[in-house]
Design an enzyme around this catalytic site. Structure first.
Site, PDB file in Angstrom:
ATOM      1  N   GLU A 143      -1.481  -4.999  -3.885  1.00  0.00           N
ATOM      2  CA  GLU A 143      -0.776  -3.841  -4.845  1.00  0.00           C
ATOM      3  C   GLU A 143      -0.042  -4.467  -6.114  1.00  0.00           C
ATOM      4  O   GLU A 143       0.647  -3.634  -6.513  1.00  0.00           O
ATOM      5  CB  GLU A 143      -0.077  -3.092  -3.948  1.00  0.00           C
ATOM      6  CG  GLU A 143      -0.689  -2.388  -2.946  1.00  0.00           C
ATOM      7  CD  GLU A 143       0.069  -1.409  -2.308  1.00  0.00           C
ATOM      8  OE1 GLU A 143       0.697  -0.539  -2.691  1.00  0.00           O
ATOM      9  OE2 GLU A 143       0.264  -1.399  -0.958  1.00  0.00           O
TER      10      GLU A 143
ATOM     11  N   HIS B  10      14.064  -0.154   2.247  1.00  0.00           N
ATOM     12  CA  HIS B  10      13.374   0.308   0.747  1.00  0.00           C
ATOM     13  C   HIS B  10      14.136   1.699   0.652  1.00  0.00           C
ATOM     14  O   HIS B  10      14.649   2.273   1.470  1.00  0.00           O
ATOM     15  CB  HIS B  10      11.958   0.534   1.141  1.00  0.00           C
ATOM     16  CG  HIS B  10      11.591   1.613   2.385  1.00  0.00           C
ATOM     17  ND1 HIS B  10      11.685   1.110   3.759  1.00  0.00           N
ATOM     18  CD2 HIS B  10      11.336   2.726   2.347  1.00  0.00           C
ATOM     19  CE1 HIS B  10      11.490   2.212   4.392  1.00  0.00           C
ATOM     20  NE2 HIS B  10      11.175   3.146   3.704  1.00  0.00           N
TER      21      HIS B  10
ATOM     22  N   HIS C 228      13.727   5.612  -1.722  1.00  0.00           N
ATOM     23  CA  HIS C 228      12.936   6.563  -2.341  1.00  0.00           C
ATOM     24  C   HIS C 228      13.493   7.081  -3.450  1.00  0.00           C
ATOM     25  O   HIS C 228      14.662   7.442  -3.499  1.00  0.00           O
ATOM     26  CB  HIS C 228      12.563   7.559  -1.252  1.00  0.00           C
ATOM     27  CG  HIS C 228      12.048   7.176   0.120  1.00  0.00           C
ATOM     28  ND1 HIS C 228      10.767   7.464   0.376  1.00  0.00           N
ATOM     29  CD2 HIS C 228      12.587   6.450   1.071  1.00  0.00           C
ATOM     30  CE1 HIS C 228      10.593   6.988   1.655  1.00  0.00           C
ATOM     31  NE2 HIS C 228      11.804   6.350   2.190  1.00  0.00           N
TER      32      HIS C 228
END
Lengths: 312, 312
Positions: B149, B241, B243
């Site tokens: 990615e 992580h 968002h």
């Protein structure tokens, strides 16, 4: 003019002659759309909403009368456009005609803005605005004094300090426990919002949590692990109340920028008495709200305040 | 058997011969329904979903071809059932056939339960489970090491302690800024979740917040007051992580029992270093999840634990 009036009162049989001016609101999740247009020379607002499926009608959906157009096929997975029998696929339509400018504004999607309300911004912007508006909560007092809605009360603790009235929210039909939505309204006056909560209110908060849950278990057989109990900030009215909803209900006001779990509120105050006086509280305001306009006047949405972040 | 196989591969032109066994899932808000049934003697799962309106097709919806059946009329307000031209009112259908038991289970609505995870329950139930499962986050490391990615990276800060990679979430088409959904993945390994955050992680958290917002402003012109930055608890994978979503997007994981605003997290840690070690964290688990089963073994959903509330 009289004839015009009669015409307006007539029920429509189709949208013949409707002139579309603008799509004023759209929601792809709830599958709704709202249009501003003209009919017979006057403003009209039309709201369209796809209806939910009716589980009892599955046997009418999945028949040879529903034609399928394949859009994708991969191994065991097939994706289709299905054309249900028209009688089984009605769309809900609301027509407002003649519509005023207020109707058009009310149904127009509004821009929304994140506000990070610090302790200082609460004291210098929000609180003075609330005080200047002197919003009436007389309708709440009417409920507490049983002048209104007394027949809807599910549970009451009459104590003036820690007591409350529990009653169904307007959004709940009071039938399906999966959609359960109740509101506990504190008897005590003068607690405007989360900002006013501190250790002196813990007995009230714990009483609402525990007695509210017990009453719901007894009356509706919904146990505490199927329930959310939470407070809105900003609230829709400034008299202290707690929302109880079944977790199965995807309650619209349960977003992380509005709902504060009552258990979290209690624990935060237990950790620090002044937690909700000091804490920056984040909420979203719409562009026509007084609160948004006051924060805007205060420079909260200037380019420079974006720059502040860079300097941090 | 070969013929049977050919039959299964065939595209359907309607639901002739479909036998309904059970409605296994229903959502009245998103207007979806899922059915378990039989076709040609084998299991099938059919998902139906009402489509959103297409604003570009309003001129085909609001015509004389759309017939209206009045259901309510009050002054200027009229409510109707509207029957759109069938071509403008297709329903999305996904057919899985033959379906395995796993498919049926996957698409069946699961019961959900509120879990109030205290510090002690985290240490004695959640943490041992996470450690015993040794969930692989190799796919995350592949992204961080640019083995996967790399072409999707929107922004990177390569610092091993406070750096991160910002890239679009799978749910976002990377086109419409109103649906913006990005994820910032920390370079640092070993931060499993919110539970592992404390003052030593503040430089990382502030760096993600500030650089993430700046990168989004530069690349997509979405200012900070149009953005939510938040952390899920429980997370869907145990590598730290954050968002970032446009507030216009009604992001499914933004519920108050799952999303923790990054600004709140930073402020809570600044108030108290051990806030996320000590705090009871509330989340919802589904009945087939290991975490739910462990909490159940632990007696968290027994009648007696409901009684505890009464005694409080």
């Amino acid at each position: 003019d009289c004839n015009q009036g009669d015409d307006n009162d007539a029920m429509l049989s189709n949208f013949d002659g409707f002139e579309i001016l603008k799509v004023i609101s759209e929601n792809t999740r709830s599958k709704t759309v709202t249009v501003h247009g003209k009919m017979k020379g006057e403003n009209a607002v039309v709201l369209l909403e796809k209806k939910p499926f009716d589980a009892k009608h599955m046997n009418r959906y999945l028949t040879e009368e529903t034609s399928l157009k394949n859009t994708l096929k991969n191994d065991i997975y097939g994706t289709y456009e299905a054309f249900l029998p028209s009688t089984e696929n009605a769309v809900k339509a609301v027509v407002i005609h003649p519509a005023t400018d207020k109707h058009i504004q009310k149904y127009t999607d509004q821009e929304r803005f994140v506000i990070e309300e610090t302790e200082n911004l609460y004291k210098t912007v929000t609180l003075p605005l609330l005080e200047s508006k002197q919003l009436s909560v007389q309708w709440v007092y009417n409920i507490l004094e049983k002048k209104q809605e007394a027949d809807r009360i599910v549970y009451e603790d009459t104590d003036p300090e820690i007591g409350f009235i529990l009653l169904p929210d307007m959004k709940w039909d009071r039938k399906d426990p999966a959609a359960l939505y109740l509101v506990a309204i504190a008897h005590k006056h003068g607690i405007k919002s989360l900002r006013d909560l501190n250790a002196s209110k813990l007995p009230l908060l714990k009483n609402i949590l525990n007695q509210g849950k017990n009453a719901i278990m007894k009356k509706y057989n919904v146990p505490s692990w199927k329930l959310h109990a939470y407070i809105h900030y900003q609230p829709s009215y400034y008299h202290f109340h707690v929302h109880f909803t079944n977790i199965k209900l995807e309650a619209p006001g349960f977003d992380a920028d509005r709902a504060h779990l009552l258990t979290d509120v209690i624990e935060n105050i237990e950790m620090m008495d002044t937690y909700y006086e000091k804490k920056t509280l984040t909420f979203v305001a719409r562009e026509t709200e007084d609160l948004f306009l006051k924060f805007k006047e205060n420079g909260c949405f200037d380019e420079t305040s974006q720059d502040e972040i860079k300097k941090d």
